[in-house]
Design an enzyme around this catalytic site. Structure first.
Site, PDB file in Angstrom:
ATOM      1  CG  ASP A 122     -16.556 -27.742  -0.713  1.00 14.75           C
ATOM      2  OD1 ASP A 122     -17.606 -28.431  -0.764  1.00 14.75           O
ATOM      3  OD2 ASP A 122     -15.903 -27.602   0.332  1.00 14.75           O
ATOM      4  CD1 TRP A 123     -23.112 -29.666  -2.067  1.00 17.14           C
ATOM      5  CD2 TRP A 123     -21.112 -30.199  -2.901  1.00 17.14           C
ATOM      6  NE1 TRP A 123     -23.197 -30.910  -2.675  1.00 17.14           N
ATOM      7  CE2 TRP A 123     -21.998 -31.264  -3.191  1.00 17.14           C
ATOM      8  CE3 TRP A 123     -19.806 -30.314  -3.364  1.00 17.14           C
ATOM      9  CZ2 TRP A 123     -21.609 -32.413  -3.887  1.00 17.14           C
ATOM     10  CZ3 TRP A 123     -19.416 -31.453  -4.052  1.00 17.14           C
ATOM     11  CH2 TRP A 123     -20.310 -32.478  -4.301  1.00 17.14           C
TER      12      TRP A 123
END
Ligand code: BGC
Length: 784
Positions: free
Chosen positions: A287-288
């Site tokens: 995820d970012w």
């Protein structure tokens, strides 16, 4: 080693080195004439032609634009403006850059571009996942997937960052709106349908957030503690179903830790479970900015680091040079990425049009919305209403209808239809002066909204606007003038924060509004309909008596107002059913104890952007989440899992089980058949739910020494086609060993205990039509 083998072994060594020398010669030689190119050369050849720097470039994205205050997802101007991320291109090897964009309710990109003042780049805002889960309709989900896939393809997107299928563990989970259900079977089936739809168009999908990312509080630092049984049966199960029943190109590891380890750094989760046990063969991306150690992520099998940051390159290179990270691991990850790139539209150089069929997709968005709207109450058949009624339309959200959530689950649509607009365009009569008063009030309230200084404020949900006050006198006047009152209550939903507890309860102003309008309309012998325009669960027990009908519309996408109007007028019969329980109080969730967790070290420093600090949450309720808890403990709820009313009635007839004992040698052990008949006066669809009670159900380990077993669990569901009055549909379910099994920690495998199993055909978890049993003579056990 014996004398006789020595010369042979030497010959072998010699042959090997000659072959190696020749192959080097040929690869090098072939470079001289035919350059190594992805697609023309094998992936192995491409990798051997890559420098270490190039390999490292490929395992991280191109980074993310920063706005004042913090990083802004969707600010990239690389290739597709407003996409969430891109990978690096390596032109000399024919490797294009591929584009990743959110998300669960539609393609999320910038609708406008600085360098293009003529065209717009809007996407269709479909309903949120909570509505999709409540549709129990895998075909409509697949149809939506195809439309989103086509939009992505026509906008130059290669991989969608969707579907999201985390479990609704607690109503306050800030991103519940992006997820389908509290139940893993619904979550897995819906996600698989979405994946199959999107990928049929040649665009990849990403199952996210893998795994146990059920709340937003300290999401990038929190450690989720749970046992293996709970992990397998509740939190992994949906991902397992989706991985096996569709072939997603990608999986996104989550921000959180599970049992002390970041999921993105966990070889057990990403390699052992996902790839070895389930057979996943795509890429795993973070995820970012998720996780901490790029090296551990590489080792764990997290192929791609997103959105990518410069400091990751030297970390990986140094680890390879020092021997801490084997280059073959990097090669393995690069192989996975190249395999996905080979399938991408960017690689195929698809000439995307930037002109998806938004008109057709808007019509589909309405159809999807109609499948998941849930009728919670309908006394004296208050709904539907005739098209010539005059409505007193109340509540801010009737005029300012929320159609989706904020953050990465948001979509930049070209237009949206409020409830007021939907009713007006269907020709209903509203009250002009009331409309003017509401619009004026909303304008002022918006201007006075507090300004948030949170670095991510732009992407966070705004506080709900204070309700416009209707006095008792005013309500009486309205009741004289209008045939019916409709009040819409609204709640925003968004990423980054969990909901505040007070968001669950009605505000003082909302309660007043319901009280005065209910009194006035009931005194006049008229009805009050309450519409819930909410992204999550709210309290209903304290006020539901005052409403004659309650319609849960969720956040139903850009066509919200038109779809809701169709239901209010009975042009469509509601057919959605709750995919998560609506409890009486927040404290009734077993997960409420200790929610959302605790800070491990009060002195620890918070992340400057997300504010996260090392924290922990214990899933002490085990497998008893959602209806598994309420049902097993016989605890009263506001509306049970699987519940939803219709404008028509259905009967369940001719229920038969193919056998009274389970035959494991048959591909499907037991077949359950029944006929569903529409016995009412209007056309409608029914959701038939199949639950199974296993031996020793309704007990927990402490009580009987057996594994904890919920009283019953959803093991199958079917939504009928539209049945005209008097029409029937034959339905059949296949029950295999998986439907009987639960995870046994001691045996580390799925086990179906010998004994009596009871099959319940039900219209909700609290309303069972028929129950029949069969016997499993000896236990079955399935290796992982
Ligand atoms: C979200 C992901 C999303 C990513 C890219 C993160 O903040 O958790 O769901 O896909 O941003 O937009």
């Amino acid at each position: 080693m014996s004398f006789t083998t020595r010369p042979f072994s030497n010959v072998k060594k010699l042959t090997t080195s000659i072959t190696a020398a020749l192959s080097v010669f040929f690869v090098v030689n072939s470079h001289a004439h035919v350059p190594v190119q992805l697609g023309k050369s094998s992936v192995e050849e491409v990798i051997s032609a890559m420098t270490l720097t190039e390999k490292v470039k490929l395992v991280r994205g191109t980074g993310m634009a920063f706005a004042t205050g913090g990083p802004q997802v969707g600010m990239t101007k690389d290739k597709v403006h407003g996409a969430a991320g891109t990978s690096f291109a390596i032109p000399r090897l024919g490797i294009p850059s591929i584009v990743f964009a959110d998300g669960p309710a539609g393609v999320r990109i910038s609708p406008t571009r600085d360098d293009d003042k003529i065209n717009s780049y809007h996407a269709t805002a479909f309903p949120i996942a909570t509505l999709l889960g409540s549709s129990w309709n895998v075909s409509i989900m697949e149809a939506m997937g195809k439309a989103v896939g086509e939009e992505a393809k026509e906008y130059g997107i290669d991989v969608l960052l969707a579907p999201a299928l985390n479990i609704h563990r607690h109503a306050m989970g800030g991103r519940n709106f992006e997820y389908y259900s509290e139940d893993p079977l619904i979550s897995g089936k819906m996600a698989a349908a979405y994946v199959n739809g999107v990928q049929e168009k040649g665009v990849g999908t990403t199952l996210k957030h893998f795994v146990a990312n059920n709340h937003e509080w300290n999401r990038d630092k929190i450690d989720v503690e749970l046992d293996q049984k709970t992990f397998r049966e509740i939190y992994l199960r949906g991902f397992e179903i989706a991985t096996k029943e569709s072939k997603p190109w990608a999986v996104m590891s989550s921000y959180n830790k599970v049992n002390g380890e970041y999921t993105s750094e966990s070889e057990f989760i990403l390699t052992e479970i996902l790839r070895k046990q389930w057979g996943f063969d795509g890429i795993v991306m973070t995820d970012w900015f998720g996780g901490e150690s790029a090296v551990k992520q590489m080792q764990a099998g997290n192929d791609l680091l997103m959105p990518g940051a410069d400091h990751q390159n030297p970390q990986i290179i140094a680890a390879i040079k020092s021997g801490q990270l084997d280059e073959s691991i990097l090669d393995r990850n690069v192989t996975n990425i190249l395999t996905v790139i080979l399938k991408s539209q960017a690689f195929k150089q698809y000439p995307y049009s930037n002109k998806p069929d938004l008109k057709a997709h808007a019509a589909l968005a309405k159809e999807v919305a109609l499948e998941g709207i849930v009728l919670l109450k309908n006394n004296h058949k208050s709904l539907p209403v005739k098209s010539d009624v005059s409505i007193a339309l109340l509540g801010n959200s009737s005029y300012e209808t929320a159609i989706g959530g904020t953050g990465s689950g948001d979509v930049n649509e070209a237009y949206s239809v409020s409830i007021e607009q939907g009713l007006l365009s269907a020709g209903l009569t509203l009250n002009n002066s009331l409309t003017t008063a509401y619009k004026q009030h909303i304008k002022i309230e918006k201007e006075n909204q507090p300004i948030s200084h949170h670095p991510l404020a732009d992407m966070m949900p705004k506080a709900a606007l204070k309700e416009y006050e209707i006095t008792a006198d005013k309500a009486e006047q309205l009741a004289k003038k209008h045939d019916i009152a409709v009040i819409t209550l609204g709640r925003n939903s968004g990423e980054f924060v969990d909901r505040e507890r007070q968001d669950f309860y009605l505000t003082k102003e909302e309660n007043n509004l319901i009280n005065v309008v209910s009194n006035a309309f009931n005194d006049a012998g008229k009805s009050l309909v309450v519409v819930l325009n909410v992204g999550g669960v709210i309290e209903t027990t304290n006020w539901q008596d005052k409403a004659d009908a309650i319609l849960l519309t969720h956040l139903s996408g850009q066509e919200a107002g038109n779809a809701i109007t169709d239901i209010i007028l009975g042009k469509t019969t509601p057919s959605g059913k709750l995919a998560s329980t609506w409890p009486v109080a927040l404290e009734d969730y077993p997960a409420d104890k200790g929610f959302p967790g605790f800070i491990i070290d009060e002195k620890s420093e918070a992340n400057s952007i997300t504010g996260s600090r090392p924290s922990k949450v214990v899933y002490h309720e085990g497998v008893l989440t959602g209806y598994r808890h309420f049902d097993t403990k016989a605890q009263a709820v506001a509306y049970p899992f699987g519940f939803g009313l219709s404008y028509t009635d259905f009967s369940y007839q001719n229920v038969t089980l193919s056998d009274i004992s389970f035959n494991e040698t048959l591909a499907t052990g037991i077949t359950v058949e029944l006929t569903v008949k529409n016995t009412g006066a209007v056309a409608g669809k029914e959701v038939v739910q199949l639950y199974i009670s296993a031996p020793n159900n309704g007990t927990n380990k402490a009580e009987n020494g057996h594994e904890t077993k919920p009283k019953k669990e959803l093991r199958g569901f079917v939504k009928t086609r539209l049945l005209a009055p008097g029409e029937s549909e034959n339905i059949s379910f296949k029950i295999d060993a998986n439907s009987l099994s639960s995870f046994n920690i001691d045996k580390n495998s799925w086990v179906a205990e010998a004994g009596k199993y009871t099959v319940h055909l039900a219209e909700s978890s609290n309303n069972v039509h028929s129950s029949q049993s069969f016997i499993l003579k000896s236990s079955l056990s399935k290796k992982l």
